[in-house]
Scaffold this motif. Structure first.
Motif, PDB file in Angstrom:
ATOM      1  N   GLN A  10       0.817  -1.206   0.000  1.00 57.86           N
ATOM      2  CA  GLN A  10       0.000   0.000   0.000  1.00 57.86           C
ATOM      3  C   GLN A  10       0.863   1.273   0.000  1.00 57.86           C
ATOM      4  O   GLN A  10       0.514   2.270  -0.620  1.00 57.86           O
ATOM      5  CB  GLN A  10      -0.920   0.003   1.223  1.00 57.86           C
ATOM      6  N   ARG A  11       1.962   1.222   0.736  1.00 56.61           N
ATOM      7  CA  ARG A  11       2.792   2.422   0.883  1.00 56.61           C
ATOM      8  C   ARG A  11       3.855   2.533  -0.200  1.00 56.61           C
ATOM      9  O   ARG A  11       4.196   3.629  -0.657  1.00 56.61           O
ATOM     10  CB  ARG A  11       3.454   2.431   2.263  1.00 56.61           C
ATOM     11  N   GLY A  12       4.407   1.389  -0.627  1.00 57.92           N
ATOM     12  CA  GLY A  12       5.468   1.409  -1.614  1.00 57.92           C
ATOM     13  C   GLY A  12       6.788   1.863  -1.013  1.00 57.92           C
ATOM     14  O   GLY A  12       6.925   2.075   0.195  1.00 57.92           O
ATOM     15  N   TRP A  13       7.772   2.024  -1.936  1.00 66.80           N
ATOM     16  CA  TRP A  13       9.110   2.460  -1.503  1.00 66.80           C
ATOM     17  C   TRP A  13       9.655   3.348  -2.614  1.00 66.80           C
ATOM     18  O   TRP A  13       9.925   2.879  -3.714  1.00 66.80           O
ATOM     19  CB  TRP A  13      10.005   1.251  -1.281  1.00 66.80           C
ATOM     20  N   PRO A  14       9.816   4.654  -2.367  1.00 70.93           N
ATOM     21  CA  PRO A  14      10.204   5.593  -3.437  1.00 70.93           C
ATOM     22  C   PRO A  14      11.507   5.193  -4.109  1.00 70.93           C
ATOM     23  O   PRO A  14      12.450   4.744  -3.451  1.00 70.93           O
ATOM     24  CB  PRO A  14      10.342   6.935  -2.703  1.00 70.93           C
ATOM     25  N   LEU A  15      11.536   5.394  -5.413  1.00 78.22           N
ATOM     26  CA  LEU A  15      12.720   5.058  -6.191  1.00 78.22           C
ATOM     27  C   LEU A  15      13.935   5.865  -5.754  1.00 78.22           C
ATOM     28  O   LEU A  15      15.069   5.403  -5.867  1.00 78.22           O
ATOM     29  CB  LEU A  15      12.433   5.289  -7.682  1.00 78.22           C
ATOM     30  N   THR A  16      13.699   7.083  -5.244  1.00 79.04           N
ATOM     31  CA  THR A  16      14.832   7.914  -4.803  1.00 79.04           C
ATOM     32  C   THR A  16      15.618   7.224  -3.693  1.00 79.04           C
ATOM     33  O   THR A  16      16.812   7.480  -3.530  1.00 79.04           O
ATOM     34  CB  THR A  16      14.322   9.276  -4.287  1.00 79.04           C
ATOM     35  N   GLU A  17      14.951   6.392  -2.924  1.00 81.28           N
ATOM     36  CA  GLU A  17      15.642   5.672  -1.855  1.00 81.28           C
ATOM     37  C   GLU A  17      16.192   4.332  -2.324  1.00 81.28           C
ATOM     38  O   GLU A  17      17.189   3.846  -1.793  1.00 81.28           O
ATOM     39  CB  GLU A  17      14.688   5.432  -0.674  1.00 81.28           C
ATOM     40  N   THR A  18      15.556   3.729  -3.309  1.00 79.19           N
ATOM     41  CA  THR A  18      15.943   2.366  -3.701  1.00 79.19           C
ATOM     42  C   THR A  18      16.829   2.307  -4.932  1.00 79.19           C
ATOM     43  O   THR A  18      17.369   1.247  -5.249  1.00 79.19           O
ATOM     44  CB  THR A  18      14.676   1.535  -3.981  1.00 79.19           C
ATOM     45  N   SER A  19      16.996   3.427  -5.624  1.00 81.74           N
ATOM     46  CA  SER A  19      17.767   3.383  -6.874  1.00 81.74           C
ATOM     47  C   SER A  19      19.204   2.942  -6.626  1.00 81.74           C
ATOM     48  O   SER A  19      19.756   2.137  -7.391  1.00 81.74           O
ATOM     49  CB  SER A  19      17.747   4.755  -7.557  1.00 81.74           C
ATOM     50  N   ASP A  20      19.815   3.460  -5.569  1.00 81.24           N
ATOM     51  CA  ASP A  20      21.194   3.067  -5.259  1.00 81.24           C
ATOM     52  C   ASP A  20      21.267   1.583  -4.925  1.00 81.24           C
ATOM     53  O   ASP A  20      22.237   0.891  -5.283  1.00 81.24           O
ATOM     54  CB  ASP A  20      21.734   3.894  -4.091  1.00 81.24           C
ATOM     55  N   ILE A  21      20.236   1.083  -4.236  1.00 81.44           N
ATOM     56  CA  ILE A  21      20.216  -0.337  -3.887  1.00 81.44           C
ATOM     57  C   ILE A  21      20.144  -1.182  -5.153  1.00 81.44           C
ATOM     58  O   ILE A  21      20.879  -2.163  -5.316  1.00 81.44           O
ATOM     59  CB  ILE A  21      19.016  -0.653  -2.963  1.00 81.44           C
ATOM     60  N   VAL A  22      19.248  -0.772  -6.075  1.00 85.59           N
ATOM     61  CA  VAL A  22      19.081  -1.519  -7.322  1.00 85.59           C
ATOM     62  C   VAL A  22      20.374  -1.517  -8.129  1.00 85.59           C
ATOM     63  O   VAL A  22      20.791  -2.546  -8.690  1.00 85.59           O
ATOM     64  CB  VAL A  22      17.912  -0.937  -8.145  1.00 85.59           C
ATOM     65  N   MET A  23      21.042  -0.344  -8.209  1.00 85.07           N
ATOM     66  CA  MET A  23      22.303  -0.248  -8.952  1.00 85.07           C
ATOM     67  C   MET A  23      23.358  -1.161  -8.336  1.00 85.07           C
ATOM     68  O   MET A  23      24.094  -1.858  -9.045  1.00 85.07           O
ATOM     69  CB  MET A  23      22.789   1.202  -8.963  1.00 85.07           C
ATOM     70  N   SER A  24      23.437  -1.141  -6.992  1.00 80.75           N
ATOM     71  CA  SER A  24      24.423  -1.983  -6.310  1.00 80.75           C
ATOM     72  C   SER A  24      24.136  -3.449  -6.566  1.00 80.75           C
ATOM     73  O   SER A  24      25.056  -4.244  -6.824  1.00 80.75           O
ATOM     74  CB  SER A  24      24.409  -1.698  -4.803  1.00 80.75           C
ATOM     75  N   LEU A  25      22.848  -3.835  -6.499  1.00 76.33           N
ATOM     76  CA  LEU A  25      22.496  -5.226  -6.739  1.00 76.33           C
ATOM     77  C   LEU A  25      22.769  -5.627  -8.180  1.00 76.33           C
ATOM     78  O   LEU A  25      23.168  -6.771  -8.461  1.00 76.33           O
ATOM     79  CB  LEU A  25      21.022  -5.456  -6.392  1.00 76.33           C
ATOM     80  N   ALA A  26      22.563  -4.686  -9.106  1.00 78.74           N
ATOM     81  CA  ALA A  26      22.856  -4.975 -10.513  1.00 78.74           C
ATOM     82  C   ALA A  26      24.345  -5.225 -10.702  1.00 78.74           C
ATOM     83  O   ALA A  26      24.758  -6.132 -11.445  1.00 78.74           O
ATOM     84  CB  ALA A  26      22.379  -3.818 -11.391  1.00 78.74           C
ATOM     85  N   THR A  27      25.164  -4.395 -10.045  1.00 77.41           N
ATOM     86  CA  THR A  27      26.618  -4.578 -10.122  1.00 77.41           C
ATOM     87  C   THR A  27      27.012  -5.926  -9.539  1.00 77.41           C
ATOM     88  O   THR A  27      27.842  -6.651 -10.095  1.00 77.41           O
ATOM     89  CB  THR A  27      27.336  -3.445  -9.363  1.00 77.41           C
ATOM     90  N   VAL A  28      26.392  -6.247  -8.392  1.00 76.33           N
ATOM     91  CA  VAL A  28      26.675  -7.539  -7.755  1.00 76.33           C
ATOM     92  C   VAL A  28      26.278  -8.678  -8.676  1.00 76.33           C
ATOM     93  O   VAL A  28      27.016  -9.659  -8.851  1.00 76.33           O
ATOM     94  CB  VAL A  28      25.924  -7.645  -6.407  1.00 76.33           C
ATOM     95  N   GLN A  29      25.092  -8.552  -9.288  1.00 69.44           N
ATOM     96  CA  GLN A  29      24.627  -9.602 -10.189  1.00 69.44           C
ATOM     97  C   GLN A  29      25.586  -9.794 -11.355  1.00 69.44           C
ATOM     98  O   GLN A  29      25.887 -10.919 -11.764  1.00 69.44           O
ATOM     99  CB  GLN A  29      23.234  -9.260 -10.707  1.00 69.44           C
ATOM    100  N   SER A  30      26.101  -8.676 -11.896  1.00 63.82           N
ATOM    101  CA  SER A  30      27.027  -8.749 -13.026  1.00 63.82           C
ATOM    102  C   SER A  30      28.313  -9.475 -12.626  1.00 63.82           C
ATOM    103  O   SER A  30      28.794 -10.351 -13.354  1.00 63.82           O
ATOM    104  CB  SER A  30      27.342  -7.337 -13.525  1.00 63.82           C
ATOM    105  N   LYS A  31      28.841  -9.112 -11.460  1.00 65.98           N
ATOM    106  CA  LYS A  31      30.085  -9.739 -11.008  1.00 65.98           C
ATOM    107  C   LYS A  31      29.875 -11.225 -10.719  1.00 65.98           C
ATOM    108  O   LYS A  31      30.700 -12.072 -11.075  1.00 65.98           O
ATOM    109  CB  LYS A  31      30.607  -9.034  -9.758  1.00 65.98           C
ATOM    110  N   LEU A  32      28.749 -11.544 -10.078  1.00 66.24           N
ATOM    111  CA  LEU A  32      28.476 -12.946  -9.771  1.00 66.24           C
ATOM    112  C   LEU A  32      28.300 -13.754 -11.053  1.00 66.24           C
ATOM    113  O   LEU A  32      28.759 -14.907 -11.144  1.00 66.24           O
ATOM    114  CB  LEU A  32      27.222 -13.059  -8.891  1.00 66.24           C
ATOM    115  N   GLY A  33      27.638 -13.140 -12.067  1.00 64.37           N
ATOM    116  CA  GLY A  33      27.479 -13.836 -13.346  1.00 64.37           C
ATOM    117  C   GLY A  33      28.812 -14.104 -14.008  1.00 64.37           C
ATOM    118  O   GLY A  33      29.061 -15.206 -14.527  1.00 64.37           O
TER     119      GLY A  33
END
Length: 727
Positions: free
Chosen positions: A663-686
Motif C-alpha cells: 500500500q505504501r510502496g518504496w520511493p525510487l529515490t531511496e531504492t535506486s542506489d540499492i538496485v544499482m548496487s544489486l545490478a553490479t553484484v549480479q554482473s560480477k556474480l554472473g
C-alpha cells in the motif's frame, strides 16, 4: 604474592594509595543551622524536568512542624510502651505526626523473622531525623579491613550487633567520632555513585517505606554514645533524600541534629513553612525537591522477641530480614556484596553457637591487624590467611551452622556445595580485596586482586577441602611438600583415609592463592563448549595426584611470597630455563630465563585432558585464497540476512489490513542506489560463475587426459608383458 608486596612497593605501594578522608566532596560548615541554606545551593545540581511527575504532596500543603507539647506526649507513650528513653526521644522527635505515633504504639504489628518476632509500626518520618546505616552491606565491595595491612585507613565499623534476648535496638562501635564519620561518609559517597537516587527522590519523593531500627553509635575513645534511627533497608533512598536536601556531611545528621534539636527543627520548618506558589520558577523547583525529599514512609522495628531457647539476637534477625530483600531478587546487591552478607551471617551464627570466640571471629572477619593476628598466634601471610578461612569454615562438622547462616539471609531452603564454597572463599579474599581497595584504579595490585577472584572462588570448589581433614600449620613450603609427597606415595588403599590428605590440601590451599593471583590458574571460560572446560578445582585435583604437580605448588608458594610469578619446574623441582611458545611448548635453553606457569601450559602440557593434545596448526598470515574464502562467506551471510529482512518487511501488516508495503510502496529515490548496487553484484556474480564453469571444464578435461594416459600406460604394460611371454 599480593599483600606482601606492600614491603616492596607492589600492591601496597604508598604512591598508589588514596586516603578516603581526602575524597570528601565538601566540608560542611560547623554551624548546623546553616544546613538549610546549603540545601538550596545543592539543589542547583538537580536537572529541571519538562513537566512535573507525580509526587506525594505535589504543591499541596505539607504537614506542619509538630509542637513541643505533642512531641512530649508521644515520648511519654513510647516510654510506657517499653522503649528505652533514648529510643523514645529520637522516635518522638522524628515522626511527622506525634499523635499518629501514640495511636500506632497501641496496636503494633508482629512480623515473623528468622529466630523470633519483631513488633513494628508504619508511620511517616522526617528524613533529616534518620541516618543511613553506616554499615550498609552495599559498601562491602570497597571496605578496607585491618587484615589487609593498609596504613592510613581506620577500617570498618564493628556491628551492627545486639544483646541476646529481648532487644529494642542495635549497637555499632567506632574507634572514635572521626572513625564513625569517615565510614559514614565513605558509605554515603559510594551509594550516591553505585545507586544514585538523588534526582528520583527530588522529583517524586520516597514512595515505598524504608525499614528503620534504633541503634547506638558507640566510641572506644569514651566519647558519649549517640542514639540514632538508622535505615536497615532503604539506605540508598535516604541517602538520596539527604543529598537532595543538601545534608552531605554525616556529621549534621549523626551528631549535630541529635544533640541540637533546635537546629533540626529550624531546618525542617524552613521547608514545611514555605510554599512554591510564592516563589519564582527556579526557587519553586528547588523547594519542590526539598519538599519531596523531606518525608518518607517508614516501618519502624520496635522490639525483637526471640523464640524460646533460641540463640538469635536482634542483629541476626535484622540481617536475615534485609538479606531476604537483597541477596535474592528483587533488589540484589553486587555478587561480592551478596556473598559478603552471607559470610557475615555465617560468622555471627558460629559466634553465637560458641564455635568461635571473639578473637577468632574478628580474625576470620578481617578485623584484626596483622600485628594483632601475630600476637594471637594466627597466620599473617596473605596466602595462609586465606587458607585458614577455607580450612576453618569448610570443615564438615561446621557445615550445618554455615548453611544456617547462609539460609538466614536468603530465600533458599537448602545450600548447595558451590554456594557454600563461594561464600567462604569470598571471605578468604577479604584481606586481599581490602588492601586492593586502597590502591588507585589501574594499579597492578588492584587489577590483580580483581582478576584472581573468579578463579580463586572456583578453585575453592575442590571437594577434598570439605571432605578431608586439614589445617594451616605455618610450616615452610619445603616441609609441607615433603610431607605431601610422602602422602602421595602411600598405597592406594590408604588414600581413602581422610587423614592422608592433610599436607597436600594445605599445600594446594596456599598455592592456589598465588596461581590465581598471577593468572596461572584461570576460571574455565564460560560458553567454551568446544575447548577445555575444566575448572581450576579440577586442575588442582590432578596436581594433587602427581608429584610434579606438588612440586609446582611448592614453587608457586615460594615464588608468590617473594613477589614473583610462579615458575615451571622439572621433575626434580628445578626451575626450567628457556621460553614458552604460543603453542604452550617449552623451548629449553641455558641462555633463557625462568619460565612462568600459564593457564594455557597447565591445560595443554602440564595436565592435559584425556592425555596429550594434538597441536593446532598456526598460519602466520592469511593467504589470498583464505582472504577470498572469508569474504565469499561474508557475502553469502549478508545475502541471507538481506533476504530475511525483505521477507520480514513484506510481511508487515497495515492497520487497515493487507500488506503495508504493497500500500505504501518504496520511493525510487531511496531504492535506486540499492538496485544499482544489486545490478553490479549480479554482473560480477554472473562473470565469476562463468569463470568457475571454465575452471571446472578444464579440470574435467585434465582429468580425462589423465585417465587416457593411464589407459595407455596399462596397454603398454600389458603389451610389454606379452613380449616377455613371447620371448
Amino acid at each position: 604474592m599480593l599483600l606482601a608486596d606492600r614491603a616492596k612497593g607492589g600492591l601496597m605501594d604508598e604512591s598508589n594509595t588514596t586516603n578516603t578522608s581526602e575524597l570528601v566532596v565538601e566540608k560542611a560548615e560547623d554551624d548546623p543551622s546553616e544546613a538549610a541554606r546549603r540545601a538550596v545551593d545543592t539543589l542547583d545540581d538537580i536537572e529541571p524536568a519538562e513537566e512535573f511527575v507525580w509526587s506525594r504532596f505535589g504543591d499541596g500543603p505539607l504537614p506542619s512542624l509538630p509542637k513541643a507539647a505533642a512531641i512530649h506526649r508521644a515520648f511519654k507513650v513510647a516510654t510506657e510502651f517499653g522503649l528505652p528513653e533514648t529510643f523514645a526521644s529520637a522516635l518522638a522527635n522524628s515522626v511527622v505526626d506525634p499523635s499518629a505515633l501514640r495511636i500506632a504504639l497501641n496496636n503494633p504489628t508482629k512480623i515473623n523473622v528468622s529466630g523470633g518476632t519483631i513488633e513494628v509500626i508504619d508511620i511517616d518520618m522526617f528524613t533529616p531525623g534518620l541516618v543511613p546505616l553506616p554499615t550498609n552491606t552495599r559498601t562491602m565491595d570497597v571496605r578496607v579491613y585491618p587484615a589487609g595491612g593498609a596504613t592510613g585507613h581506620l577500617g570498618p565499623l564493628i556491628g551492627p550487633r545486639s544483646e541476646q534476648g529481648i532487644s529494642h535496638g542495635l549497637w555499632i562501635q567506632a574507634d572514635s567520632v572521626e572513625h564513625a564519620l569517615e565510614q559514614a561518609k565513605r558509605a554515603y559517597d559510594y551509594v550516591l555513585v553505585k545507586n544514585p537516587l538523588k534526582d528520583s527522590v527530588a522529583a517524586r519523593g520516597i514512595v515505598m517505606p524504608v525499614t528503620v531500627v534504633y541503634f547506638e553509635m558507640r566510641h572506644r575513645d569514651n566519647q558519649p554514645a549517640m542514639p540514632l534511627l538508622g535505615t536497615a533497608d532503604g539506605s540508598s533512598r535516604v541517602t538520596g533524600a539527604h543529598a537532595a536536601l543538601g545534608l552531605n556531611d554525616p556529621k549534621t545528621t549523626c551528631y549535630d541534629f541529635p544533640t541540637n534539636r533546635d537546629s533540626y527543627r529550624r531546618f525542617v520548618n524552613g521547608i514545611v513553612s514555605s510554599h512554591p506558589a510564592s516563589l519564582g520558577a527556579t526557587a519553586a523547583r528547588k523547594l519542590r525537591a526539598q519538599r519531596n525529599a523531606l518525608i518518607t514512609p517508614t516501618r519502624v522495628f520496635l522490639r525483637f522477641k526471640p523464640q524460646p531457647g533460641g540463640a538469635h539476637g536482634f542483629g541476626r534477625a535484622v540481617a536475615a530480614y534485609v538479606g531476604m530483600l537483597h541477596v535474592d531478587p528483587p533488589r540484589p546487591w553486587t555478587p561480592t556484596g551478596k556473598l559478603e552478607a552471607m559470610a557475615e551471617a555465617v560468622l555471627e551464627v558460629l559466634r553465637s553457637a560458641a564455635v568461635l570466640d571473639d578473637v577468632h571471629h574478628d580474625y576470620l572477619a578481617g578485623l584484626l591487624t596483622p600485628q594483632a593476628a601475630e600476637e594471637a598466634g594466627l597466620p599473617t601471610e596473605p596466602d595462609a590467611q586465606a587458607a585458614y578461612v577455607l580450612a576453618g569454615l569448610l570443615r564438615s562438622d561446621r557445615r550445618k551452622l554455615v548453611d544456617q547462616g547462609i539460609m538466614e539471609v536468603t530465600a533458599k531452603r537448602s545450600v548447595s556445595a558451590p554456594r557454600r564454597h563461594d561464600v567462604i572463599a569470598e571471605l578468604a579474599l577479604r584481606p586481599t580485596r581490602s588492601a586492593a581497595n586502597t590502591l588507585l584504579p589501574g594499579a597492578v595490585g588492584r587489577e590483580r586482586a580483581a582478576a584472581m577472584r573468579a578463579a580463586y572462588l572456583r578453585a575453592a570448589h575442590l571437594p577434598e577441602y570439605a571432605s578431608r581433614r586439614w589445617d594451616v600449620t605455618g610450616r615452610e613450603p619445603d616441609e609441607i611438600f615433603e610431607c605431601a609427597r610422602a602422602e602421595l606415595r602411600r598405597p592406594d588403599a590408604e588414600q581413602a583415609n581422610p587423614e592422608a590428605w592433610r599436607n597436600r590440601l594445605e599445600l594446594a590451599a596456599l598455592a592456589q592463592y598465588h596461581l590465581t593471583a598471577y593468572e596461572a590458574l584461570k576460571r574455565d571460560a564460560m560458553g567454551n563448549k568446544g575447548g577445555d572446560t575444566r575448572g581450576p578445582h579440577e586442575l588442582l585435583k590432578l596436581m594433587l595426584e602427581d608429584e610434579r604437580g606438588l612440586l609446582l605448588m611448592r614453587q608457586a608458594i615460594v615464588d608468590g611470597r617473594a613477589g614473583n610469578p610462579p615458575r615451571i619446574v622439572d621433575i626434580s623441582g628445578t626451575p626450567i630455563l628457556g621460553t614458552l611458545s604460543d603453542k604452550g611448548e617449552i623451548q629449553e635453553g641455558s641462555n633463557g630465563t625462568a619460565i612462568a606457569v600459564t593457564d594455557h601450559w597447565l591445560r595443554l602440557e602440564g595436565f592435559p585432558s584425556g592425555g596429550p593434545i594434538n597441536r593446532p596448526v598456526t598460519l602466520p598470515t592469511d593467504t589470498p585464497s583464505m582472504r577470498a574464502t572469508k569474504l565469499q562467506e561474508a557475502v553469502l551471510n549478508t545475502v541471507d540476512h538481506i533476504a530475511k529482512l525483505m521477507e520480514d518487511l513484506q510481511g508487515v501488516e497495515a492497520p487497515s489490513g493487507g500488506r503495508l508495503m504493497d500500500q505504501r510502496g518504496w520511493p525510487l529515490t531511496e531504492t535506486s542506489d540499492i538496485v544499482m548496487s544489486l545490478a553490479t553484484v549480479q554482473s560480477k556474480l554472473g562473470y565469476w560463475s562463468v569463470v568457475a564453469e571454465k575452471q571446472a571444464a578444464q579440470i574435467d578435461k585434465d582429468a580425462k587426459g589423465d585417465d587416457e594416459d593411464s589407459e595407455d600406460d596399462t596397454h603398454t604394460e600389458e603389451t610389454s608383458r606379452g613380449w616377455d611371454d613371447e620371448s
